[in-house]
Design a protein around this motif. Structure first.
Motif, PDB file in Angstrom:
ATOM      1  N   GLU A 218      23.022  -1.709  -1.817  1.00  0.00           N
ATOM      2  CA  GLU A 218      22.490  -1.081  -0.604  1.00  0.00           C
ATOM      3  C   GLU A 218      21.119  -0.468  -0.906  1.00  0.00           C
ATOM      4  N   ARG A 219      21.046   0.226  -2.051  1.00  0.00           N
ATOM      5  CA  ARG A 219      19.825   0.915  -2.450  1.00  0.00           C
ATOM      6  C   ARG A 219      18.701  -0.099  -2.716  1.00  0.00           C
ATOM      7  N   GLU A 220      19.064  -1.190  -3.422  1.00  0.00           N
ATOM      8  CA  GLU A 220      18.050  -2.202  -3.742  1.00  0.00           C
ATOM      9  C   GLU A 220      17.545  -2.874  -2.476  1.00  0.00           C
ATOM     10  N   GLN A 221      18.498  -3.213  -1.582  1.00  0.00           N
ATOM     11  CA  GLN A 221      18.081  -3.892  -0.353  1.00  0.00           C
ATOM     12  C   GLN A 221      17.152  -3.006   0.461  1.00  0.00           C
ATOM     13  N   ARG A 222      17.487  -1.690   0.457  1.00  0.00           N
ATOM     14  CA  ARG A 222      16.638  -0.772   1.218  1.00  0.00           C
ATOM     15  C   ARG A 222      15.223  -0.754   0.633  1.00  0.00           C
ATOM     16  N   ARG A 223      15.195  -0.779  -0.716  1.00  0.00           N
ATOM     17  CA  ARG A 223      13.889  -0.732  -1.373  1.00  0.00           C
ATOM     18  C   ARG A 223      13.081  -2.005  -1.069  1.00  0.00           C
ATOM     19  N   PHE A 224      13.755  -3.175  -1.122  1.00  0.00           N
ATOM     20  CA  PHE A 224      13.046  -4.429  -0.820  1.00  0.00           C
ATOM     21  C   PHE A 224      12.541  -4.405   0.618  1.00  0.00           C
ATOM     22  N   ALA A 225      13.412  -3.901   1.517  1.00  0.00           N
ATOM     23  CA  ALA A 225      13.013  -3.845   2.924  1.00  0.00           C
ATOM     24  C   ALA A 225      11.783  -2.949   3.072  1.00  0.00           C
ATOM     25  N   GLU A 226      11.785  -1.822   2.304  1.00  0.00           N
ATOM     26  CA  GLU A 226      10.647  -0.901   2.382  1.00  0.00           C
ATOM     27  C   GLU A 226       9.367  -1.573   1.885  1.00  0.00           C
ATOM     28  N   VAL A 227       9.516  -2.317   0.742  1.00  0.00           N
ATOM     29  CA  VAL A 227       8.333  -2.985   0.182  1.00  0.00           C
ATOM     30  C   VAL A 227       7.804  -4.009   1.185  1.00  0.00           C
ATOM     31  N   LEU A 228       8.736  -4.773   1.782  1.00  0.00           N
ATOM     32  CA  LEU A 228       8.314  -5.800   2.737  1.00  0.00           C
ATOM     33  C   LEU A 228       7.653  -5.160   3.948  1.00  0.00           C
ATOM     34  N   HIS A 229       8.267  -4.091   4.449  1.00  0.00           N
ATOM     35  CA  HIS A 229       7.768  -3.470   5.672  1.00  0.00           C
ATOM     36  C   HIS A 229       6.516  -2.637   5.412  1.00  0.00           C
ATOM     37  N   ASP A 230       6.621  -1.716   4.446  1.00  0.00           N
ATOM     38  CA  ASP A 230       5.514  -0.765   4.255  1.00  0.00           C
ATOM     39  C   ASP A 230       4.316  -1.402   3.570  1.00  0.00           C
ATOM     40  N   ASP A 231       4.568  -2.362   2.668  1.00  0.00           N
ATOM     41  CA  ASP A 231       3.434  -2.929   1.933  1.00  0.00           C
ATOM     42  C   ASP A 231       3.011  -4.295   2.466  1.00  0.00           C
ATOM     43  N   LEU A 232       3.904  -5.276   2.282  1.00  0.00           N
ATOM     44  CA  LEU A 232       3.504  -6.650   2.573  1.00  0.00           C
ATOM     45  C   LEU A 232       3.137  -6.861   4.041  1.00  0.00           C
ATOM     46  N   GLN A 233       4.006  -6.350   4.936  1.00  0.00           N
ATOM     47  CA  GLN A 233       3.730  -6.559   6.374  1.00  0.00           C
ATOM     48  C   GLN A 233       2.417  -5.896   6.779  1.00  0.00           C
ATOM     49  N   GLN A 234       2.184  -4.686   6.253  1.00  0.00           N
ATOM     50  CA  GLN A 234       0.940  -3.969   6.600  1.00  0.00           C
ATOM     51  C   GLN A 234      -0.269  -4.740   6.097  1.00  0.00           C
ATOM     52  N   LEU A 235      -0.117  -5.266   4.853  1.00  0.00           N
ATOM     53  CA  LEU A 235      -1.243  -6.012   4.260  1.00  0.00           C
ATOM     54  C   LEU A 235      -1.537  -7.275   5.071  1.00  0.00           C
ATOM     55  N   LEU A 236      -0.467  -7.987   5.425  1.00  0.00           N
ATOM     56  CA  LEU A 236      -0.660  -9.222   6.186  1.00  0.00           C
ATOM     57  C   LEU A 236      -1.270  -8.927   7.553  1.00  0.00           C
ATOM     58  N   MET A 237      -0.795  -7.820   8.133  1.00  0.00           N
ATOM     59  CA  MET A 237      -1.333  -7.422   9.439  1.00  0.00           C
ATOM     60  C   MET A 237      -2.829  -7.129   9.308  1.00  0.00           C
ATOM     61  N   ALA A 238      -3.174  -6.400   8.267  1.00  0.00           N
ATOM     62  CA  ALA A 238      -4.589  -6.054   8.033  1.00  0.00           C
ATOM     63  C   ALA A 238      -5.404  -7.326   7.823  1.00  0.00           C
ATOM     64  N   ALA A 239      -4.821  -8.286   7.059  1.00  0.00           N
ATOM     65  CA  ALA A 239      -5.537  -9.545   6.809  1.00  0.00           C
ATOM     66  C   ALA A 239      -5.771 -10.274   8.126  1.00  0.00           C
ATOM     67  N   LEU A 240      -4.739 -10.297   8.976  1.00  0.00           N
ATOM     68  CA  LEU A 240      -4.840 -10.983  10.262  1.00  0.00           C
ATOM     69  C   LEU A 240      -5.961 -10.375  11.118  1.00  0.00           C
ATOM     70  N   LEU A 241      -5.965  -9.026  11.161  1.00  0.00           N
ATOM     71  CA  LEU A 241      -7.001  -8.347  11.948  1.00  0.00           C
ATOM     72  C   LEU A 241      -8.392  -8.700  11.432  1.00  0.00           C
ATOM     73  N   ASN A 242      -8.485  -8.704  10.089  1.00  0.00           N
ATOM     74  CA  ASN A 242      -9.776  -9.046   9.481  1.00  0.00           C
ATOM     75  C   ASN A 242     -10.212 -10.467   9.823  1.00  0.00           C
ATOM     76  N   VAL A 243      -9.214 -11.391   9.825  1.00  0.00           N
ATOM     77  CA  VAL A 243      -9.531 -12.788  10.166  1.00  0.00           C
ATOM     78  C   VAL A 243     -10.030 -12.859  11.599  1.00  0.00           C
ATOM     79  N   GLN A 244      -9.339 -12.110  12.508  1.00  0.00           N
ATOM     80  CA  GLN A 244      -9.743 -12.146  13.930  1.00  0.00           C
ATOM     81  C   GLN A 244     -11.174 -11.624  14.096  1.00  0.00           C
ATOM     82  N   VAL A 245     -11.446 -10.503  13.422  1.00  0.00           N
ATOM     83  CA  VAL A 245     -12.781  -9.919  13.514  1.00  0.00           C
ATOM     84  C   VAL A 245     -13.810 -10.882  12.928  1.00  0.00           C
TER      85      VAL A 245
END
Ligand SMILES: Nc1ncnc2c1ncn2[C@@H]1O[C@H](COP(=O)(O)OP(=O)(O)OP(=O)(O)O)[C@@H](O)[C@H]1O
Ligand SMILES: [Mg+2]
Length: 388
Positions: free
Chosen positions: A184-211
């Motif tokens: 449970e703890r590990e899954q939560r951590r992976f979810a956090e990494v995916l959500h807080d880090d990777l998703q934010q980074l990809l979102m930022a990359a997308l915005l940069n591409v659009q601009v």
């Protein structure tokens, strides 16, 4: 009292002394009882046979008390009772008559009635035959005792095994509970990494591409392209971190020694801490669960060394001890800590890593030693017995 002694009770005249003399000459030990009480008391001991004259059976209450004593014998015992009686006139129910005595003694099967006068040789041979039978009874008793002690030790073993099985079941229950917690703890951590880090980074990359797509000016385009490149680089690091966490493939491809080397390289890249591994593939455990346990535990110990080691270099050593137990030592030159403080923490509260390693090591029959010198170093030693 020697178990082959013949108890003699003949209250009248010199009968008792004479019987003792006759039997003594034939090499048979006797104990002549002074009175009824002594005879009854000695019946509780280990007699070979009881020789009585009918006069002894005339004492008040004697038949009832003797009958009770004889019927109270253990199942293996049937004390030979030899009664010397005289021929009498009168009915078969008259006191002193064998039929009457036998009935009063509860039809005791070990009784023999001999009519006086009779040749000395007859008494001797009857007593000898009785003693042979009695010896067999004592042998049976010995066998029964052996059987009983065997039974008792078997029961003890069954009890021990049952207790062991219950303990193991309890440990398994604990383990599966812990596994759930860990998962449970590990899954939560992976979810956090995916959500807080990777998703934010990809979102930022997308915005940069659009601009970037809308930008007219070459300098602006350049700036956004660089920013996208940086974001993708950081995303690469995040995914590498996740690979380290999930890591199982490398363990199967390269074995424990190889996987530890890989782990040290990856973690050192990730955290900027120098890590050296001394491990030989020949020391790899042959069973997969031990490999997984050591890999995960070492990862946790390395992470602790990174978190608490103040940036000092870390050395990992894998080896076998004298009894072929596998040992992994993780040593850093950081500020150290007092391991006694761990004992006051509850499992799963605050620090979870070391408690988890301890528990798992114990389930594998091993242990975790912590040697820490404040202000100088920390040395964690994991030791688990080898298994075929
Ligand atoms: N190498 C080390 N040097 C100094 N202190 C350490 C070291 N390893 C562990 N500790 C101390 O032991 C404590 C317990 O470690 P543990 O791994 O159980 O918990 P944690 O790392 O704090 O949290 P978690 O592992 O649950 O993320 C740490 O909080 C730290 O105080
Ligand atoms: Mg930890």
């Amino acid at each position: 009292m020697p178990s082959q002694s013949v108890l003699v009770h003949a209250p009248h005249g010199r009968d008792g002394a004479l019987a003792a003399q006759v039997l003594g000459r034939a090499g048979i030990e006797t104990i002549v009882c002074r009175d009824t009480e002594e005879m009854l008391a000695r019946l509780g001991g280990e007699a070979g046979a009881l020789l009585l004259t009918e006069e002894a059976l005339l004492a008040p209450q004697i038949l009832a008390r003797l009958g009770a004593a004889l019927s109270a014998q253990p199942t293996w015992s049937s004390l030979p009772l030899i009664v010397l009686h005289s021929e009498r006139n009168g009915s078969g129910r008259a006191p002193g008559r064998p039929a009457y005595l036998l009935q009063r003694l509860g039809a005791y099967q070990g009784a023999v009635f001999l009519q006086r006068p009779l040749p000395v040789a007859t008494i001797v041979s009857v007593v000898q035959a009785s003693l042979v039978g009695r010896r067999r009874q004592y042998q049976v008793r010995g066998l029964l005792e052996e059987l009983a002690s065997l039974n008792a030790s078997l029961e003890e073993q069954v009890e021990e095994r049952t207790a062991l099985a219950l303990r193991r079941a309890e440990q398994l229950r604990e383990l599966s509970g812990e596994l759930l917690l860990v998962e449970e703890r590990e899954q939560r951590r992976f979810a956090e990494v995916l959500h807080d880090d990777l998703q934010q980074l990809l979102m930022a990359a997308l915005l940069n591409v659009q601009v970037l797509l809308m930008a007219k000016d070459a300098a602006k385009k350049d700036e956004h392209a660089r920013s996208i490149s940086e974001i993708l680089d950081r995303s690469g690091k995040v995914t590498r971190t996740l690979t380290v966490e999930l890591s199982a493939p490398v363990l199967y491809e390269r074995g424990l020694a190889g996987a530890l080397e890989w782990l040290a390289v990856e973690m050192s890249k990730q955290h900027g801490v120098e890590m050296t591994v001394h491990a030989n593939a020949a020391d790899d455990p042959s069973v997969a669960d031990l490999r997984v346990f050591f890999f995960r535990a070492t990862r946790e110990l390395l992470l602790n060394a990174v978190k608490y080691g103040g940036g000092s270099a870390v050395i990992v050593t894998m080896s076998r001890d004298g009894s072929n137990a596998l040992r992994v030592v993780v040593a850093d030159g950081g500020p150290g800590f007092d391991p006694a403080t761990l004992a006051t923490r509850e499992f799963g509260r605050g620090g979870f890593g070391l408690a988890n390693i301890r528990h798992r090591a114990a389930l594998l029959g091993g242990e975790l030693h912590i040697d820490s010198v404040l202000g100088k170093s920390t040395r964690m030693t994991l030791l688990v017995p080898s298994r075929l």
